[in-house]
Write a protein that holds these residues in place. Structure first.
Motif, PDB file in Angstrom:
ATOM      1  N   ARG A   1      -3.208  19.299   1.730  1.00  0.00           N
ATOM      2  CA  ARG A   1      -4.584  19.406   1.191  1.00  0.00           C
ATOM      3  C   ARG A   1      -4.867  18.360   0.111  1.00  0.00           C
ATOM      4  NH1 ARG A   1      -3.434  24.572  -2.734  1.00  0.00           N
ATOM      5  NH2 ARG A   1      -3.144  23.279  -4.567  1.00  0.00           N
ATOM      6  N   ASP A   2      -3.820  17.780  -0.463  1.00  0.00           N
ATOM      7  CA  ASP A   2      -4.021  16.814  -1.553  1.00  0.00           C
ATOM      8  C   ASP A   2      -3.768  15.365  -1.151  1.00  0.00           C
ATOM      9  OD1 ASP A   2      -4.633  18.888  -3.277  1.00  0.00           O
ATOM     10  OD2 ASP A   2      -2.551  19.121  -3.951  1.00  0.00           O
ATOM     11  N   LYS A   3      -3.370  15.142   0.105  1.00  0.00           N
ATOM     12  CA  LYS A   3      -2.990  13.787   0.509  1.00  0.00           C
ATOM     13  C   LYS A   3      -4.153  12.793   0.457  1.00  0.00           C
ATOM     14  CE  LYS A   3       1.141  14.652   3.305  1.00  0.00           C
ATOM     15  NZ  LYS A   3       2.069  13.710   2.650  1.00  0.00           N
ATOM     16  N   MET A   4      -5.383  13.304   0.610  1.00  0.00           N
ATOM     17  CA  MET A   4      -6.535  12.400   0.575  1.00  0.00           C
ATOM     18  C   MET A   4      -7.296  12.528  -0.750  1.00  0.00           C
ATOM     19  SD  MET A   4      -6.287  10.619   3.287  1.00  0.00           S
ATOM     20  CE  MET A   4      -7.879   9.886   3.749  1.00  0.00           C
TER      21      MET A   4
ATOM     22  N   GLY B   1      -4.509   6.366  11.014  1.00  0.00           N
ATOM     23  CA  GLY B   1      -5.687   6.240  10.158  1.00  0.00           C
ATOM     24  C   GLY B   1      -5.375   5.466   8.885  1.00  0.00           C
ATOM     25  N   ALA B   2      -4.184   5.709   8.332  1.00  0.00           N
ATOM     26  CA  ALA B   2      -3.791   5.004   7.107  1.00  0.00           C
ATOM     27  C   ALA B   2      -3.633   3.507   7.376  1.00  0.00           C
ATOM     28  CB  ALA B   2      -2.474   5.587   6.574  1.00  0.00           C
ATOM     29  N   ILE B   3      -3.008   3.180   8.493  1.00  0.00           N
ATOM     30  CA  ILE B   3      -2.810   1.763   8.837  1.00  0.00           C
ATOM     31  C   ILE B   3      -4.165   1.092   9.084  1.00  0.00           C
ATOM     32  CG2 ILE B   3      -1.843   0.222  10.597  1.00  0.00           C
ATOM     33  CD1 ILE B   3       0.469   2.339  10.854  1.00  0.00           C
ATOM     34  N   ARG B   4      -5.048   1.822   9.780  1.00  0.00           N
ATOM     35  CA  ARG B   4      -6.399   1.292  10.054  1.00  0.00           C
ATOM     36  C   ARG B   4      -7.141   1.046   8.743  1.00  0.00           C
ATOM     37  NH1 ARG B   4      -7.318   5.067  13.857  1.00  0.00           N
ATOM     38  NH2 ARG B   4      -8.465   6.346  12.373  1.00  0.00           N
ATOM     39  N   ASP B   5      -7.088   2.009   7.847  1.00  0.00           N
ATOM     40  CA  ASP B   5      -7.802   1.860   6.567  1.00  0.00           C
ATOM     41  C   ASP B   5      -7.227   0.723   5.737  1.00  0.00           C
ATOM     42  OD1 ASP B   5      -9.442   3.934   7.229  1.00  0.00           O
ATOM     43  OD2 ASP B   5      -8.551   5.396   5.854  1.00  0.00           O
ATOM     44  N   PHE B   6      -5.897   0.571   5.766  1.00  0.00           N
ATOM     45  CA  PHE B   6      -5.267  -0.519   5.010  1.00  0.00           C
ATOM     46  C   PHE B   6      -5.724  -1.869   5.564  1.00  0.00           C
ATOM     47  CE2 PHE B   6      -1.413  -3.343   4.625  1.00  0.00           C
ATOM     48  CZ  PHE B   6      -1.695  -3.743   3.333  1.00  0.00           C
ATOM     49  N   LYS B   7      -5.692  -1.993   6.899  1.00  0.00           N
ATOM     50  CA  LYS B   7      -6.071  -3.275   7.514  1.00  0.00           C
ATOM     51  C   LYS B   7      -7.533  -3.607   7.253  1.00  0.00           C
ATOM     52  CE  LYS B   7      -2.531  -3.664  11.016  1.00  0.00           C
ATOM     53  NZ  LYS B   7      -2.131  -3.422  12.420  1.00  0.00           N
ATOM     54  N   ALA B   8      -8.355  -2.561   7.113  1.00  0.00           N
ATOM     55  CA  ALA B   8      -9.785  -2.771   6.880  1.00  0.00           C
ATOM     56  C   ALA B   8     -10.091  -2.942   5.394  1.00  0.00           C
ATOM     57  CB  ALA B   8     -10.572  -1.594   7.438  1.00  0.00           C
ATOM     58  N   GLY B   9      -9.031  -2.909   4.549  1.00  0.00           N
ATOM     59  CA  GLY B   9      -9.244  -3.110   3.112  1.00  0.00           C
ATOM     60  C   GLY B   9      -9.741  -1.874   2.394  1.00  0.00           C
ATOM     61  N   ARG B  10      -9.690  -0.720   3.051  1.00  0.00           N
ATOM     62  CA  ARG B  10     -10.252   0.476   2.435  1.00  0.00           C
ATOM     63  C   ARG B  10      -9.310   1.126   1.415  1.00  0.00           C
ATOM     64  NH1 ARG B  10     -12.964   1.104   7.643  1.00  0.00           N
ATOM     65  NH2 ARG B  10     -11.180   2.177   8.524  1.00  0.00           N
ATOM     66  N   LEU B  11      -8.021   0.758   1.415  1.00  0.00           N
ATOM     67  CA  LEU B  11      -7.139   1.323   0.383  1.00  0.00           C
ATOM     68  C   LEU B  11      -7.378   0.634  -0.963  1.00  0.00           C
ATOM     69  CD1 LEU B  11      -3.727   2.037   2.114  1.00  0.00           C
ATOM     70  CD2 LEU B  11      -5.839   3.339   2.077  1.00  0.00           C
ATOM     71  N   VAL B  12      -7.696  -0.647  -0.914  1.00  0.00           N
ATOM     72  CA  VAL B  12      -7.965  -1.397  -2.156  1.00  0.00           C
ATOM     73  C   VAL B  12      -9.207  -0.854  -2.830  1.00  0.00           C
ATOM     74  CG1 VAL B  12      -8.405  -3.689  -3.113  1.00  0.00           C
ATOM     75  CG2 VAL B  12      -6.933  -3.436  -1.119  1.00  0.00           C
TER      76      VAL B  12
ATOM     77  N   MET C   1       3.024   7.634 -10.306  1.00  0.00           N
ATOM     78  CA  MET C   1       1.896   7.131  -9.534  1.00  0.00           C
ATOM     79  C   MET C   1       1.646   8.082  -8.367  1.00  0.00           C
ATOM     80  SD  MET C   1       0.731   5.386  -6.654  1.00  0.00           S
ATOM     81  CE  MET C   1       2.251   4.899  -5.858  1.00  0.00           C
ATOM     82  N   SER C   2       0.444   8.649  -8.327  1.00  0.00           N
ATOM     83  CA  SER C   2       0.067   9.471  -7.181  1.00  0.00           C
ATOM     84  C   SER C   2      -0.838   8.633  -6.296  1.00  0.00           C
ATOM     85  CB  SER C   2      -0.665  10.734  -7.654  1.00  0.00           C
ATOM     86  OG  SER C   2      -0.934  11.566  -6.537  1.00  0.00           O
ATOM     87  N   ALA C   3      -0.356   8.346  -5.086  1.00  0.00           N
ATOM     88  CA  ALA C   3      -1.121   7.449  -4.207  1.00  0.00           C
ATOM     89  C   ALA C   3      -2.369   8.139  -3.669  1.00  0.00           C
ATOM     90  CB  ALA C   3      -0.247   6.981  -3.053  1.00  0.00           C
ATOM     91  N   GLY C   4      -2.288   9.470  -3.458  1.00  0.00           N
ATOM     92  CA  GLY C   4      -3.434  10.157  -2.876  1.00  0.00           C
ATOM     93  C   GLY C   4      -3.881   9.445  -1.609  1.00  0.00           C
TER      94      GLY C   4
ATOM     95  N   PRO D   1       0.809  -1.227   0.000  1.00  0.00           N
ATOM     96  CA  PRO D   1       0.000   0.000   0.000  1.00  0.00           C
ATOM     97  C   PRO D   1       0.842   1.276   0.000  1.00  0.00           C
ATOM     98  CG  PRO D   1       0.248  -0.791   2.243  1.00  0.00           C
ATOM     99  CD  PRO D   1       1.048  -1.739   1.365  1.00  0.00           C
ATOM    100  N   HIS D   2       0.222   2.387  -0.383  1.00  0.00           N
ATOM    101  CA  HIS D   2       0.811   3.721  -0.222  1.00  0.00           C
ATOM    102  C   HIS D   2      -0.308   4.708   0.089  1.00  0.00           C
ATOM    103  CE1 HIS D   2       4.818   2.735  -1.628  1.00  0.00           C
ATOM    104  NE2 HIS D   2       4.358   2.242  -2.764  1.00  0.00           N
ATOM    105  N   ARG D   3       0.046   5.775   0.780  1.00  0.00           N
ATOM    106  CA  ARG D   3      -0.880   6.917   0.948  1.00  0.00           C
ATOM    107  C   ARG D   3      -0.058   8.187   1.158  1.00  0.00           C
ATOM    108  NH1 ARG D   3      -5.799   7.145   5.314  1.00  0.00           N
ATOM    109  NH2 ARG D   3      -6.901   6.105   3.602  1.00  0.00           N
ATOM    110  N   GLY D   4      -0.470   9.267   0.494  1.00  0.00           N
ATOM    111  CA  GLY D   4       0.003  10.590   0.884  1.00  0.00           C
ATOM    112  C   GLY D   4       1.130  11.181   0.063  1.00  0.00           C
ATOM    113  N   PHE D   5       1.575  10.501  -1.004  1.00  0.00           N
ATOM    114  CA  PHE D   5       2.695  11.046  -1.798  1.00  0.00           C
ATOM    115  C   PHE D   5       2.659  10.443  -3.204  1.00  0.00           C
ATOM    116  CE2 PHE D   5       4.102   7.076  -0.146  1.00  0.00           C
ATOM    117  CZ  PHE D   5       4.967   6.564  -1.092  1.00  0.00           C
ATOM    118  N   GLU D   6       3.666  10.781  -4.022  1.00  0.00           N
ATOM    119  CA  GLU D   6       3.744  10.276  -5.385  1.00  0.00           C
ATOM    120  C   GLU D   6       5.051   9.513  -5.573  1.00  0.00           C
ATOM    121  OE1 GLU D   6       2.929  13.631  -8.050  1.00  0.00           O
ATOM    122  OE2 GLU D   6       0.854  13.553  -7.337  1.00  0.00           O
ATOM    123  N   ALA D   7       5.014   8.428  -6.328  1.00  0.00           N
ATOM    124  CA  ALA D   7       6.210   7.636  -6.613  1.00  0.00           C
ATOM    125  C   ALA D   7       6.474   7.677  -8.113  1.00  0.00           C
ATOM    126  CB  ALA D   7       6.025   6.190  -6.151  1.00  0.00           C
TER     127      ALA D   7
END
Ligand code: CO
Length: 295
Positions: free
Chosen positions: A140-143, A282-293, A109-112, A74-80
């Protein structure tokens, strides 16, 4: 091979060039499922090189060093940004993006707010060489929504100066040539430069922008400082400077990178880069709950 060579505007000379503030070698490490790489920029430079978070370089003729790749993560909050010099890399993510690049190609890739993606080598022979650069997103753009775009070698604007220096403009613009990618706020400049022996390149640059050079072939002189293959040179932000001036000592190749600093708090836990511990949780919680997918 197709190249989109375009005419470069003639440009006023840089008269007050930046100096080299610090030179360092990267650290050998492994990441993903066991890919051997050199971490040129790591966490210790987050503040100094804001908005850039990481630069990895990889180069190997041995499939064992890279073939395991980077399976789903997973990724959140930046661009690779992945820039391949040679080899073949397949990207696939949970937002439905997929693409393959070969030598000279770029994946941005922008993870947003979040993706789960894989980055897998697709070659059994030959050299795998390239870079991955991480660019921070403003708070302001991380989400925001994730996005992805790949550009093949022939689609990256290239110009050759009068003295024979070749410049691939991956992001931003140089000598009036617009690059393949333009990003708001941080306005990153990402150039791949091939300097023939004793040739120079001048690049105007706002003094407030943080900037660095990574030399991946040969030796480059910046001011009175020789920067050797495998070295990162952090460029000073002299307030009255107007750009940088690079001279090849023999033939040299390098990445020149610059961007406007965000000046925001950086909190990184592995693949998540946010502005606070709460947002990381919050990011770890969302990942574990499958919300990043699902994003
Ligand atoms: Co990744």
């Amino acid at each position: 091979m197709v190249t989109s060579e375009v005419a470069a505007e003639s440009f006023g000379p840089v008269v007050r060039p930046r100096h080299v503030e610090h030179v360092s070698y990267g650290e050998q490490t492994t990441d993903g499922a066991g890919v051997k790489l050199t971490r040129v920029i790591g966490k210790d430079l987050h503040q100094r090189l804001d908005p850039f978070l990481m630069l990895d370089a990889f180069r190997s003729n041995w499939p064992d060093d890279f073939i395991a790749g980077f399976p789903d993560h997973p990724h959140r909050g930046f661009e690779a940004i992945t820039y391949l010099l040679s080899g073949r890399m397949h990207h696939r993510d949970s937002a439905g993006h997929e693409g393959v690049i070969e030598g000279g190609g770029v994946q941005w890739m922008s993870a947003g707010r979040g993706v789960v993606h894989s980055e897998m080598p697709e070659q059994e022979n030959g050299t795998m060489e390239g870079f991955q650069l991480w660019l921070n997103l403003p708070a302001r753009d991380k989400m925001g929504a994730p996005w992805y775009l790949d550009v093949q070698r022939g689609e990256i604007p290239v110009f050759v100066t009068a003295t024979g220096t070749t410049v691939r403009v991956i992001a931003g613009s140089s000598h009036g040539v617009m690059g393949a990618f333009q990003r708001p706020v941080t306005e990153p400049l990402l150039l791949d430069v091939v300097l023939p022996s004793q040739c120079r390149l001048e690049q105007p640059l706002c003094p407030a922008f943080n900037a660095f050079v990574y030399v991946y072939r040969g030796t480059v002189t910046i001011g009175d400082r020789a920067v050797e293959e495998g070295q990162l040179a952090i460029l000073s932000n002299d307030r009255d400077s107007d750009g940088i001036c690079l001279v090849g000592e023999g033939a040299a190749q390098l990445l020149l990178v610059a961007g406007r600093p965000l000046g925001e708090r950086v909190v990184q836990r592995g693949p998540f880069v946010m502005n606070s511990e709460e947002e990381i949780a919050g990011a770890i919680r969302d990942f574990k709950a499958g919300r990043l997918v699902a994003s």
